[in-house]
Motif scaffolding. Structure first.
Motif: not given
Length: 62
Positions: A14-17, A25-31
């Motif tokens: 979160m901090e880096r981006l 979590y959306d980026l993770i969920r959408t792979r």
């Protein structure tokens, strides 16, 4: 993933981006962002974050 791969927590990503928890979590969920689960903890390999950033930069340049 190699033995020396650094694993990042969601707050570190979160901090880096400069994104919120839901966005990460959306980026993770959408792979779009690779992660692994260790027990109940979610970890993102630092290499996966670098790959994600390079992919996004390439998409923006196209």
């Amino acid at each position: 993933m190699t033995a020396g791969t650094k694993l990042l927590t969601v707050p570190q990503v979160m901090e880096r981006l400069q994104l919120g928890r839901t966005a990460v979590y959306d980026l993770i969920r959408t792979r779009q962002l690779v992660s692994i689960t260790l027990g109940r903890a979610r970890r993102i390999p630092a290499d996966a974050l670098t790959d994600f950033i390079h992919t996004r930069l390439d998409q923006e340049a196209a």
